[in-house]
Write an enzyme that holds these catalytic residues in place. Structure first.
Site, PDB file in Angstrom:
ATOM      1  CE  LYS A 118      -4.216  -1.897   2.070  1.00 10.79           C
ATOM      2  NZ  LYS A 118      -3.831  -3.314   1.976  1.00 10.79           N
ATOM      3  CD  GLU A 202      -5.638   5.167   4.990  1.00 12.60           C
ATOM      4  OE1 GLU A 202      -4.750   5.414   4.143  1.00 12.60           O
ATOM      5  OE2 GLU A 202      -6.645   4.513   4.722  1.00 12.60           O
ATOM      6  CG  HIS A 237     -12.592  -4.202   7.589  1.00  9.32           C
ATOM      7  ND1 HIS A 237     -12.960  -2.874   7.568  1.00  9.32           N
ATOM      8  CD2 HIS A 237     -12.250  -4.481   8.878  1.00  9.32           C
ATOM      9  CE1 HIS A 237     -12.822  -2.366   8.776  1.00  9.32           C
ATOM     10  NE2 HIS A 237     -12.412  -3.313   9.594  1.00  9.32           N
ATOM     11  NE  ARG A 294      -6.988 -10.186  -5.883  1.00 10.63           N
ATOM     12  CZ  ARG A 294      -8.215  -9.817  -5.524  1.00 10.63           C
ATOM     13  NH1 ARG A 294      -9.216  -9.960  -6.373  1.00 10.63           N
ATOM     14  NH2 ARG A 294      -8.452  -9.298  -4.336  1.00 10.63           N
TER      15      ARG A 294
END
Length: 501
Positions: A118, A202, A237, A294
């Site tokens: 990330k 974040e 999630h 993908r």
């Protein structure tokens, strides 16, 4: 580059079948690999050739990259399609496939490596001024400095694993007194799940929508987007329901988000099919989240509204063909919804359920598509993701797609294991979903086991008993007086009917 003649599908279940079907339409032979637990799976029978790759555990079978490459070479296959999960985002595997003289049906190992972390993904995308959620641009090495940054951003914040996905290594911190504890948990989970304890922070957007853009790129720098998918209905999630297009995205936002997605792909010289994920806040500001290098589980909804076979495009791109689709030629037609049918008990915190599919009858009819890899009588193995099928409905508009989904769920007969179908039906009929006023907190806000029990439809066993009772009654001799010729015709019809059965 010569045309691909044989593909080894390095996956299992529904996605293996999905890839093989397109390959067969293109006149390409297929090789299935399977673990000992999947020996009787439909994808094994469907392929032109099949090889057992190892024991049930994925680490001894579907993750054995070197063995899979050797099988591919022994059977003279030209290419490997990894599907999703397993080795699909493994840069080292993609590199080894290429070094073996084979074609990897996906992006380059460099693109996978950049977007697989990330932080490096953010750094690459940052060159194109892509909107980012406020936070750290590198892994946390100084905890005191991280606390200072968190305070400047403002709580709540999110601690995230750099190499993470699927909600693993992710912790919400609501106040500074929780920081150390949640940091330790995030690092521990990141090491356990990914072998990499790097984390960053974040700003936590409290009511986000999860919107993603499908992209396609070729080897010549041509990149297009195929519009957005709404993926906000999640548990732990992880997505359960997806749709295309999103009810929350305006034409202006779609154009801006699509341009950003193309730029993200361009930042790593991307080719093949990929997905750029964004989160959107209550003011409809969107921020780059990550890129999945993908084919996505939810790709069918994009296929439904665009008419583009994404697997076919992946194969054509891997053969070295330039994109035959231009951005200007793409339009959104209709609306599609996908419900993931997991072997999970939604009334028990979505815990996985295992067992035998005692009853398994798929819904049918106009606008209904089922991508699955199971049949009645098969066991749901404990070794892999518990998804049984993907149920997709398509309509001229969103209301029609929702109505078809409710009808299809009611027709889907599964017994022997608990599934997420009742939960998906609950979502379809909830006013927040129907109105579009929902976000990733839908489950926490609106769902409970009590809700499900109140709206639960009769079980498959109960329905089967009712149908049997009805048929027994309907087949009783007719007692109403009728004339002889009609009686004779009825007797002949019944004789033919029972003989045919």
């Amino acid at each position: 580059m010569p045309p691909i003649k044989k593909i080894l599908v390095a996956n299992r279940g529904e996605i293996a079948l999905r890839i093989m079907r397109t390959a067969r339409e293109m006149g390409i032979l297929t090789v299935a690999i399977f673990s000992e637990a999947d020996r009787m799976s439909p994808h094994v029978r469907y392929a032109d050739e099949a090889v057992c790759v190892g024991p049930a555990s994925s680490s001894e079978s579907y993750l054995r990259g070197d063995k899979i490459i050797n099988i591919c070479k022994e059977l003279n296959a030209d290419a490997i399609h990894p599907g999703y999960g397993f080795l699909s985002e493994n840069a080292d595997f993609a590199k080894k496939v290429k070094e073996a003289g084979l074609i990897f049906i996906g992006p380059s190992d460099t693109s996978i490596a950049i977007m697989g972390n990330k932080l490096t993904a953010k750094q690459a995308a940052g060159k194109y001024n892509i909107p980012m959620v406020p936070g750290t641009s590198s892994a946390i090495t100084d905890r005191l400095e991280a606390k200072t940054i968190a305070a400047s951003i403002g709580y709540p914040i999110l601690i995230k694993a750099s190499a993470g996905g699927g909600g693993k290594g992710m912790r919400i911190v609501n106040r500074d007194t929780e920081f150390d504890e949640q940091m330790d948990r995030a690092v521990s989970e990141a090491i356990s799940s990914f072998g990499d304890g790097s984390v960053f922070i974040e700003k936590y957007i409290t009511s986000p929508k999860h919107i993603e853009i499908q992209v396609l790129g070729d080897h010549y720098g041509n990149i297009i987007h195929l519009f957005e998918r709404e993926c906000s209905i999640q548990r732990r999630h992880q997505k359960v329901i997806e749709e295309a297009p999103s009810i929350s995205v305006t034409p202006e936002i779609r154009e801006a988000m699509g341009k950003c997605a193309i730029d993200v792909a361009r930042s790593c010289d991307y080719y093949g099919a990929g997905t750029v994920e964004f989160i959107m806040d209550e003011s409809r500001n969107f921020y780059f989240l990550e890129m999945n290098t993908r084919l996505q589980v939810e790709h069918p909804v994009t296929e439904q509204i665009t008419g583009v076979d994404l697997v076919k495009q992946m194969i054509l791109i891997a053969e070295g063909n330039p994109l035959s689709i231009s951005q200007d030629n793409l339009i959104i037609k209709g609306h599609a919804i996908e419900a993931r049918v997991y072997a999970e008990d939604a009334a028990n915190d979505f815990l996985p359920d295992v067992g035998t599919l005692q009853t398994y009858n798929r819904p049918q009819g106009n606008g209904v598509r089922v991508d699955d890899g199971f049949e009645q009588g098969m066991d749901i193995p404990i070794y892999y993701d518990p998804m049984i099928a993907k149920l997709i409905t398509y309509g001229e508009n969103r209301d029609e797609a929702i109505n078809k989904m409710v009808r299809a769920i009611d027709e889907y007969q599964i017994s022997g294991v608990e599934t997420t179908l009742p939960f998906c039906r609950f979502v379809m009929q909830h006013k927040a979903f129907v109105s579009g006023e929902f976000d990733t907190n839908f489950v926490n806000k609106y769902f409970s086991a009590e809700n499900l029990k109140r709206e639960q439809k009769p079980s498959s066993e109960m329905l089967a008993a009712l149908i049997t009772a009805h048929l027994a009654t309907s087949l009783k001799p007719v007692e109403t007086p009728i004339n002889d010729s009609v009686s004779a015709n009825i007797s002949k019809w019944r004789t033919r009917r029972f003989n045919n059965n």
